[in-house]
Design a protein around this motif. Structure first.
Motif, mmCIF file in Angstrom:
data_model
loop_
_atom_site.group_PDB
_atom_site.id
_atom_site.type_symbol
_atom_site.label_atom_id
_atom_site.label_comp_id
_atom_site.label_asym_id
_atom_site.label_seq_id
_atom_site.Cartn_x
_atom_site.Cartn_y
_atom_site.Cartn_z
ATOM 1 N N UNK A 247 43.845 -2.753 21.740
ATOM 2 C CA UNK A 247 43.239 -3.803 20.910
ATOM 3 C C UNK A 247 42.701 -4.931 21.778
ATOM 4 N N UNK A 248 41.641 -5.573 21.267
ATOM 5 C CA UNK A 248 41.064 -6.703 21.987
ATOM 6 C C UNK A 248 40.833 -7.872 21.045
ATOM 7 N N UNK A 249 40.884 -9.078 21.606
ATOM 8 C CA UNK A 249 40.592 -10.267 20.816
ATOM 9 C C UNK A 249 39.097 -10.307 20.523
ATOM 10 N N UNK A 250 38.754 -10.437 19.257
ATOM 11 C CA UNK A 250 37.344 -10.469 18.879
ATOM 12 C C UNK A 250 36.811 -11.890 18.902
ATOM 13 N N UNK A 251 37.652 -12.835 18.637
ATOM 14 C CA UNK A 251 37.203 -14.233 18.668
ATOM 15 C C UNK A 251 38.206 -15.125 17.982
ATOM 16 N N UNK A 252 38.063 -16.424 18.262
ATOM 17 C CA UNK A 252 38.927 -17.423 17.652
ATOM 18 C C UNK A 252 38.051 -18.416 16.929
ATOM 19 N N UNK A 253 38.473 -18.813 15.747
ATOM 20 C CA UNK A 253 37.699 -19.808 15.002
ATOM 21 C C UNK A 253 38.569 -21.021 14.736
ATOM 22 N N UNK A 254 38.013 -22.188 15.002
ATOM 23 C CA UNK A 254 38.718 -23.433 14.728
ATOM 24 C C UNK A 254 38.032 -24.151 13.588
ATOM 25 N N UNK A 255 38.797 -24.767 12.724
ATOM 26 C CA UNK A 255 38.173 -25.633 11.730
ATOM 27 C C UNK A 255 39.107 -26.801 11.440
ATOM 28 N N UNK A 256 38.480 -27.926 11.142
ATOM 29 C CA UNK A 256 39.272 -29.120 10.847
ATOM 30 C C UNK A 256 39.363 -29.279 9.330
ATOM 31 N N UNK A 257 40.581 -29.460 8.847
ATOM 32 C CA UNK A 257 40.790 -29.648 7.415
ATOM 33 C C UNK A 257 41.402 -31.026 7.198
ATOM 34 N N UNK A 258 40.785 -31.781 6.302
ATOM 35 C CA UNK A 258 41.315 -33.114 5.997
ATOM 36 C C UNK A 258 41.872 -33.120 4.593
ATOM 37 N N UNK A 259 42.978 -33.760 4.437
ATOM 38 C CA UNK A 259 43.556 -33.805 3.104
ATOM 39 C C UNK A 259 43.844 -35.233 2.662
ATOM 40 N N UNK A 260 43.437 -35.543 1.421
ATOM 41 C CA UNK A 260 43.706 -36.859 0.844
ATOM 42 C C UNK A 260 45.137 -36.958 0.339
ATOM 43 N N UNK A 399 44.969 -34.908 8.998
ATOM 44 C CA UNK A 399 43.991 -34.008 9.602
ATOM 45 C C UNK A 399 44.708 -32.807 10.209
ATOM 46 N N UNK A 400 44.249 -31.608 9.832
ATOM 47 C CA UNK A 400 44.850 -30.382 10.332
ATOM 48 C C UNK A 400 43.814 -29.568 11.090
ATOM 49 N N UNK A 401 44.278 -28.848 12.096
ATOM 50 C CA UNK A 401 43.413 -27.920 12.795
ATOM 51 C C UNK A 401 43.806 -26.511 12.381
ATOM 52 N N UNK A 423 48.993 -29.951 12.799
ATOM 53 C CA UNK A 423 48.615 -31.289 12.363
ATOM 54 C C UNK A 423 48.063 -32.068 13.543
ATOM 55 N N UNK A 424 46.844 -32.579 13.376
ATOM 56 C CA UNK A 424 46.220 -33.359 14.437
ATOM 57 C C UNK A 424 46.559 -34.836 14.287
ATOM 58 N N UNK A 425 46.567 -35.274 13.011
ATOM 59 C CA UNK A 425 46.883 -36.670 12.735
ATOM 60 C C UNK A 425 47.620 -36.714 11.399
ATOM 61 N N UNK A 426 48.812 -37.315 11.352
ATOM 62 C CA UNK A 426 49.587 -37.241 10.110
ATOM 63 C C UNK A 426 48.992 -38.029 8.950
#
Ligand SMILES: [Zn+2]
Length: 795
Positions: A247-260, A399-401, A423-426
């Motif tokens: 098996x091989x790594x196909x790719x990594x995806x990052x996204x930032x999610x913000x929650x109120x 803020x979550x990654x 969690x990037x920022x609580x």
């Protein structure tokens, strides 16, 4: 200036407010409502333009006398009951009673004030801005009270007759009961569906098995998988393929999610969270909240309300409150944690019946840990929950990654995915980490499950270990908790902040449901009542109908609808339904219930455990006192199993001496609309009007003389007995001479002494002179009193 009487509903609130007012003020508690609709039929009179007949209960009479005494020499009266429909109604009732009693003297000023919070500033400000009683709010109360009364007093006698053993049914309670019954039906008819997943632990090639993370098969043979894509054999084949493949790594995806942060609490959301996070029932939450609202003594001796009014559906916060929350947030957590501009909340519902602000601490600077010594643990936990939520609503987003990593084989047969979030920022979640704000609870669910993925480049080699294909089954919807039921009711528009807790409590008291491990389980009795109502009162227990009624009540409180209009629209159809249902033969109801519930009650094996040939069925008892599970080969097989076993056991626990072995419903008392019951007691049989209700006065009971045959006993005979004790006349001194029925027969009572009537004396022929004669003789020689059955001839 003269004395001012301030009226509130509870002594705790009175105590707090008294501290804030000058010497001229006297604060009196009404202890809730001072008047209510008389609890007998005819208290709402549709035929007289919905005239209402009010009654002052005995307990309220003495309360009202205290108010009267306080009013002597007073110059003004301030009605300061709670800021909602019920509070307005209490103020109105008191004013009406003062007028009726003729103590409304000239010059007595009457004012209405409300306090959304009970703090020195709020009370003093409230006192400076009095208003008149709001007739619209009072009208909304009148409409609701009359509706509930009409429905209760019309459906309940029907229930007693057609579904013996049932208690009563109310307006909102019935809709809530149907929600519970519907969910139970869903659970019973649910068919679990099988599905398969393939999971593996992925190890980077250079980690030598030291590092691994879980991944799940998301695509197989070029097809993206959904929940039911894989069969068992496909899952097995995929798993063995993964185990043998490179098996091989196909790719990594990052996204930032913000929650109120969620908005501040209103009644329903507070009840939901207190249920799911603290395990509190709705009534407990409201009781604790009320204590916090009415006033708590702080370590420095100050008496103050710690939260704003707890019955509200408004999310708004006052500008002042927002400002102090933001200021305190900056001091405590730093400027970067506080939102750059104030966040405002608007109400979902336009409803003038309830208070106008969210539930929040009256002073955000009172952090929960400071109150640990003055509040009991559960009150503290509830306060801390409210504090955190209020503080959070003016804080920054969290803020979550989110990372997702895909792994593939060279041929593209399988693709596995692993996801993680850090969690990037609580942001607002800082309050979950503030030890002073936790009161020992943990609301921080996310950081507990937080996991990280190693950073891997596309193309790097990995291997899969521990590959598993797993079989699963879909689950039926869960039973409601008190919190999730309140949420559902709010979504459907059934009930209002002032009623949720009450509805739940009533259903429990009537033994229509029970709560186990926080889950609400409807009882058979409750499901039978729900089935009866759904069948014969379909449109009235419909969720849409119940919601529409609430909307109309809101319309009354905002002045856009007249209260009698609501009743005029409702009554004719409803009354017709009651009349037509009354004509339905009880056996027909029994057959309907039997077809719905026989199978469920009998269990998987319906065979009669007694004769082993018949089948078990839901049946009505011979005298129509209730339902039981019986054999369909009756009378050749006499097997029976009571449905209400658990209820009986409970009553015995409470010390009720009433056995149910010999009891029946004789009919309905025409003057009260209540059922007339024949019951067997430890000291002999008796008749009573109305069911026993916990916490209420015992219904009127009269003994049944032993000479009367149980099977031949009728409603008319019961009503004849109910006339006792009756007055035969007055003696020469003007004292009443009573005749009553006691343990050993009829007796004559005069001035507290009782003498039994000799057994050969026919009671109905007894004159006043004869009675006095028997009394005098009997008193001279008390030993002559005979323990013998009496004979009463019934016309
Ligand atoms: Zn049998």
């Amino acid at each position: 200036s003269g004395k001012v009487v301030v009226l509130v509903e509870s002594p705790a609130k009175a105590k707090t407010i008294e501290k804030y007012l000058g010497e001229n003020y006297v604060v009196v508690a009404s202890y809730g409502h001072v008047r209510d609709l008389a609890a007998r039929s005819g208290s709402v009179r549709p035929q007289d333009d919905f005239d209402l007949v009010w009654e002052v209960p005995d307990t309220a009479k003495s309360r009202f006398n205290q108010i009267k005494t306080a009013l002597k020499g007073a110059q003004a009266m301030v009605l300061a009951s709670d800021p909602d429909r019920e509070g307005e109604a209490i103020a109105w009732h008191i004013l009406e009673m003062i007028k009726l009693e003729g103590i409304m003297k000239k010059g007595l000023k009457i004012q209405r004030v409300t306090f959304n919070e009970i703090t020195k500033t709020a009370v003093q400000q409230g006192m400076k801005s009095p208003r008149n009683i709001s007739q619209e709010l009072v009208d909304a109360y009148l409409a609701r009270r009359a509706l509930d009364y009409l429905i209760g007093f019309d459906i309940s006698p029907l229930l007693w007759r057609k579904l013996p053993g049932s208690k009563s049914a109310g307006r909102v309670q019935s809709a809530a009961l149907c929600l519970l019954a519907d969910r139970e039906k869903e659970i019973e008819s649910f068919t679990p569906r099988e599905y398969w997943t393939v999971e593996a632990e992925i190890c980077p090639a250079d980690s030598k098995g030291q590092v691994s993370f879980p991944a799940r098969l998301v695509s197989y043979n070029g097809v993206k998988l959904d929940q039911f894509s894989l069969t068992g054999s496909e899952a097995e084949a995929a798993a063995s393929y993964i185990g043998q493949s490179s098996l091989k790594v196909d790719g990594m995806k990052n996204s930032v999610v913000r929650r109120n942060a969620p908005g501040p609490y209103i009644t329903s959301s507070l009840q939901q969270d207190a249920s799911s996070k603290l395990g509190f029932g709705a009534s407990k939450t409201m009781l604790l909240a009320q204590k916090l609202y009415e006033g708590v003594k702080l370590p420095d001796g100050e008496l103050v309300g710690l939260i704003t009014y707890m019955r509200t559906d408004s999310m708004q916060l006052s500008a002042q409150a927002i400002e102090s929350i933001r200021k305190f947030g900056e001091e405590r957590y730093g400027k970067n944690y506080v939102l750059s501009s104030p966040r405002k909340f608007s109400s979902k519902v336009k409803n003038a019946q309830e208070a106008h602000e969210a539930i929040r601490p009256t002073g955000i600077e009172r952090i929960p840990s400071e109150l640990a010594k003055v509040l009991e643990q559960d009150a503290l936990r509830l306060y801390a929950l409210i504090w955190r939520r209020t503080m959070a609503c003016q804080l920054e987003q969290a803020v979550f990654n989110h990372v997702s990593l895909d792994v593939e084989d060279p041929k593209g047969v399988v693709r596995l995915r692993s996801t993680a979030s850090t969690m990037e920022f609580p942001g607002f979640q800082i309050v979950y980490r503030d030890k002073d704000a936790l009161a020992g609870d943990n609301e921080d669910e996310e950081s507990a499950t937080e996991k990280k993925l190693p950073s891997l480049k596309a193309g790097s080699c990995v291997s899969a270990i521990d590959v598993k294909h797993k079989q699963h089954f879909t689950e039926p919807p869960p039973r409601y908790t008190e919190g999730s039921l309140v949420k559902k009711m709010e979504e459907l528009g059934i009930g209002r902040p002032s009623t949720y807790a009450h509805v739940l409590k009533t259903l429990q008291l009537r033994q229509y449901m029970q709560i186990e491990k926080q889950r609400i389980i409807p009882r058979v009795r409750g499901r039978m009542v729900a089935a009866f109502l759904s069948r014969y009162f379909t449109e009235f227990v419909d969720y849409g109908f119940t919601a529409k009624m609430e909307e109309q009540l809101d319309a009354v409180s905002s002045g856009s609808m007249k209260w009698k209009e609501v009743l005029q629209q409702f009554w004719p159809n409803f009354h017709d339904k009651v009349t037509s249902t009354a004509k339905v033969p009880t056996q027909q109801v029994a057959d309907m219930l039997a077809s719905l519930f026989s199978d469920k009650l009998a269990g998987k094996d319906k065979t009669c455990p007694n004769c082993h040939t018949g089948e078990l069925q839901l049946k009505l008892t011979k005298f129509g006192t209730g339902y039981f599970l019986g054999c369909n080969r009756y009378p050749s097989c006499h097997y029976s199993n009571s449905l209400d076993k658990d209820e009986e056991e409970e009553e015995e626990e409470c010390g009720s001496p009433v056995a149910k072995s010999r009891s029946k419903v004789l009919g309905v008392d025409s003057s009260t609309g209540l059922p007339v019951l024949y019951k067997e007691g430890p000291y002999g049989d008796y008749v009573q009007i109305g069911e026993d209700a916990k916490g209420k006065l015992k219904p009127k009971r009269v003994r049944v003389p032993e000479s009367i045959n149980y099977n031949a006993f009728t409603l008319e005979m019961a009503m004849e007995l109910m006339k006792y004790p009756k007055e035969l006349g007055v003696d020469p001194e003007g004292k009443p001479v009573m005749i009553g029925i006691g343990r050993f027969g009829c007796y004559i009572r005069r001035e507290g002494y009782s003498v039994y009537v000799p057994k050969d004396q026919k009671v109905e022929e007894l004159t006043l002179e004869m009675a006095l004669d028997i009394f005098v003789k009997g008193k001279e020689d008390r030993r002559k009193v005979r323990k013998s059955p009496v004979k009463i001839a019934f016309a």
